[in-house]
Design a protein around this motif. Structure first.
Motif, mmCIF file in Angstrom:
data_model
loop_
_atom_site.group_PDB
_atom_site.id
_atom_site.type_symbol
_atom_site.label_atom_id
_atom_site.label_comp_id
_atom_site.label_asym_id
_atom_site.label_seq_id
_atom_site.Cartn_x
_atom_site.Cartn_y
_atom_site.Cartn_z
ATOM 1 N N ILE A 23 40.378 31.488 48.806
ATOM 2 C CA ILE A 23 40.941 31.586 47.296
ATOM 3 C C ILE A 23 40.933 30.749 46.460
ATOM 4 C CG2 ILE A 23 43.869 31.687 46.997
ATOM 5 C CD1 ILE A 23 42.623 34.016 48.695
ATOM 6 N N ILE A 24 40.507 29.701 46.806
ATOM 7 C CA ILE A 24 40.513 28.199 45.628
ATOM 8 C C ILE A 24 38.917 29.115 45.160
ATOM 9 C CG2 ILE A 24 39.835 26.193 45.618
ATOM 10 C CD1 ILE A 24 41.885 24.953 47.693
ATOM 11 N N LEU A 25 37.510 28.592 46.264
ATOM 12 C CA LEU A 25 36.723 29.297 45.894
ATOM 13 C C LEU A 25 36.440 30.302 44.866
ATOM 14 C CD1 LEU A 25 34.928 27.796 49.074
ATOM 15 C CD2 LEU A 25 34.727 26.960 46.346
ATOM 16 N N LEU A 26 37.072 31.567 45.654
ATOM 17 C CA LEU A 26 37.260 32.650 44.705
ATOM 18 C C LEU A 26 37.944 33.128 43.510
ATOM 19 C CD1 LEU A 26 37.526 35.414 47.941
ATOM 20 C CD2 LEU A 26 35.522 35.265 46.225
ATOM 21 N N THR A 27 38.806 32.305 43.480
ATOM 22 C CA THR A 27 39.551 32.079 41.911
ATOM 23 C C THR A 27 38.389 31.082 40.771
ATOM 24 O OG1 THR A 27 41.512 31.899 42.969
ATOM 25 C CG2 THR A 27 41.392 31.752 40.713
ATOM 26 N N ALA A 28 37.865 30.293 41.204
ATOM 27 C CA ALA A 28 37.323 29.564 40.586
ATOM 28 C C ALA A 28 35.943 30.197 40.571
ATOM 29 C CB ALA A 28 36.726 28.365 40.760
ATOM 30 N N PHE A 35 33.660 38.795 37.443
ATOM 31 C CA PHE A 35 34.218 39.134 38.714
ATOM 32 C C PHE A 35 32.685 40.221 38.934
ATOM 33 C CE2 PHE A 35 35.267 43.472 41.198
ATOM 34 C CZ PHE A 35 36.810 42.667 42.038
ATOM 35 N N GLN A 36 32.210 40.619 38.415
ATOM 36 C CA GLN A 36 30.477 41.238 38.974
ATOM 37 C C GLN A 36 30.113 39.917 39.547
ATOM 38 O OE1 GLN A 36 28.921 43.871 36.347
ATOM 39 N NE2 GLN A 36 27.364 44.475 37.333
ATOM 40 N N ARG A 37 29.434 38.435 38.961
ATOM 41 C CA ARG A 37 28.893 38.018 39.787
ATOM 42 C C ARG A 37 29.700 37.385 41.073
ATOM 43 N NH1 ARG A 37 25.962 33.813 36.103
ATOM 44 N NH2 ARG A 37 24.865 34.028 38.462
ATOM 45 N N THR A 38 30.792 37.399 40.967
ATOM 46 C CA THR A 38 31.778 36.617 42.244
ATOM 47 C C THR A 38 31.484 38.051 43.255
ATOM 48 O OG1 THR A 38 32.861 35.622 40.872
ATOM 49 C CG2 THR A 38 33.583 35.547 43.061
ATOM 50 N N LEU A 39 31.140 39.395 43.218
ATOM 51 C CA LEU A 39 31.295 40.267 44.223
ATOM 52 C C LEU A 39 30.188 39.844 45.521
ATOM 53 C CD1 LEU A 39 32.968 42.797 44.108
ATOM 54 C CD2 LEU A 39 31.309 43.996 43.349
ATOM 55 N N PRO A 40 29.342 39.614 45.819
ATOM 56 C CA PRO A 40 28.418 39.197 46.586
ATOM 57 C C PRO A 40 29.305 38.063 47.580
ATOM 58 C CG PRO A 40 26.563 39.245 44.946
ATOM 59 C CD PRO A 40 27.996 39.170 44.091
ATOM 60 N N HIS A 41 29.737 37.559 46.356
ATOM 61 C CA HIS A 41 30.613 36.227 47.282
ATOM 62 C C HIS A 41 32.171 36.671 48.421
ATOM 63 C CE1 HIS A 41 33.536 31.894 46.181
ATOM 64 N NE2 HIS A 41 33.286 33.046 47.992
ATOM 65 N N VAL A 45 33.255 36.654 51.847
ATOM 66 C CA VAL A 45 34.053 36.186 52.742
ATOM 67 C C VAL A 45 34.595 37.299 54.072
ATOM 68 C CG1 VAL A 45 37.067 35.117 52.395
ATOM 69 C CG2 VAL A 45 34.840 34.346 50.546
ATOM 70 N N VAL A 46 34.574 38.815 53.169
ATOM 71 C CA VAL A 46 35.015 39.395 53.685
ATOM 72 C C VAL A 46 35.023 39.944 55.229
ATOM 73 C CG1 VAL A 46 35.936 42.200 53.615
ATOM 74 C CG2 VAL A 46 36.245 41.093 51.463
ATOM 75 N N MET A 104 28.475 31.716 44.944
ATOM 76 C CA MET A 104 28.204 31.849 46.100
ATOM 77 C C MET A 104 27.303 33.076 46.671
ATOM 78 S SD MET A 104 30.194 30.637 49.479
ATOM 79 C CE MET A 104 31.076 29.187 48.826
ATOM 80 N N THR A 105 26.647 33.056 47.671
ATOM 81 C CA THR A 105 25.803 34.175 47.564
ATOM 82 C C THR A 105 27.003 34.714 48.921
ATOM 83 O OG1 THR A 105 24.656 32.846 49.376
ATOM 84 C CG2 THR A 105 23.382 32.986 47.776
#
Length: 195
Positions: A23-28, A35-41, A45-46, A104-105
């Motif tokens: 949660i901390i890493l995804l929010t940061a 949102f789009q660049r965080t999608l692979p991260h 996780v999922v 994060m990849t």
């Protein structure tokens, strides 16, 4: 209707929605990269959480409980990885993206779940308390799909929340305060691993 009839789903939702390293890493990451660049991260996780939960149900959790030295080694790895990520957040620059500053990849996020103590704790509890009496493969598939399915929406929520925070973090001081708060939360979580 199945969500209301099986208490596993409510337990998994509460376990995954509450604050922890993901949660901390995804929010940061949502705040820093959007949102789009965080999608692979997010997708890492999922998938990683689902695989970890499935393997726990398939018997890996029992092995961890039977081998305290292996559990301790996982805790050490988890604490070191979380502290390394906290260091990165602490030194994060405000929305400056260069060749060395990347989210994060997918693979990093999948692999992180192997040492994420919160995921192991939630998965071990789910296996021991909410077992449905299926075959080991059936139980593994049930837990993997429950964790991944619920976690997809949890991760979407927190990543999107991070992107909304961007508007509040327009000043450099607000940015540094937020990232350092996220870093300190990770440090606290790395200490809680051993408590």
């Amino acid at each position: 209707m199945i969500l209301l009839s099986d208490p596993l789903y409510l337990f998994v939702f509460i376990g995954l929605f509450s604050p922890g390293p993901n949660i901390i890493l995804l929010t940061a990451s949502g705040a820093k990269f959007g949102f789009q660049r965080t999608l692979p991260h997010l997708l890492g996780v999922v998938i990683g959480v689902g695989v970890t939960a499935g393997l726990t149900a398939f018997g890996l959790g029992a092995i961890l409980l039977a081998l305290p030295s292996l559990t301790f080694a996982l805790k050490i790895c988890a604490a070191l990885w979380i502290l390394w990520m906290a260091w990165g957040l602490w030194n994060s620059k405000p929305r400056e993206i260069d060749g060395t500053d990347m989210p994060m990849t997918f693979l990093q996020a999948v692999l992180f779940q192997w040492v994420n103590p919160k995921i192991w704790a939630v998965a071990l509890t789910a296996v021991s308390v909410y077992s449905s009496g299926l075959t080991p493969i059936g139980e593994a598939l049930r837990l993997a799909s429950a964790f991944s399915g619920i976690n997809f929406f949890v991760c979407m929520f927190w990543t999107f929340a991070g992107t909304l925070l961007t508007y509040l973090l327009s000043s450099e001081i607000a940015w540094y305060n937020f990232m350092r708060l996220m870093a300190l939360a990770l440090v606290a979580f790395s200490i809680m691993i051993f408590v």
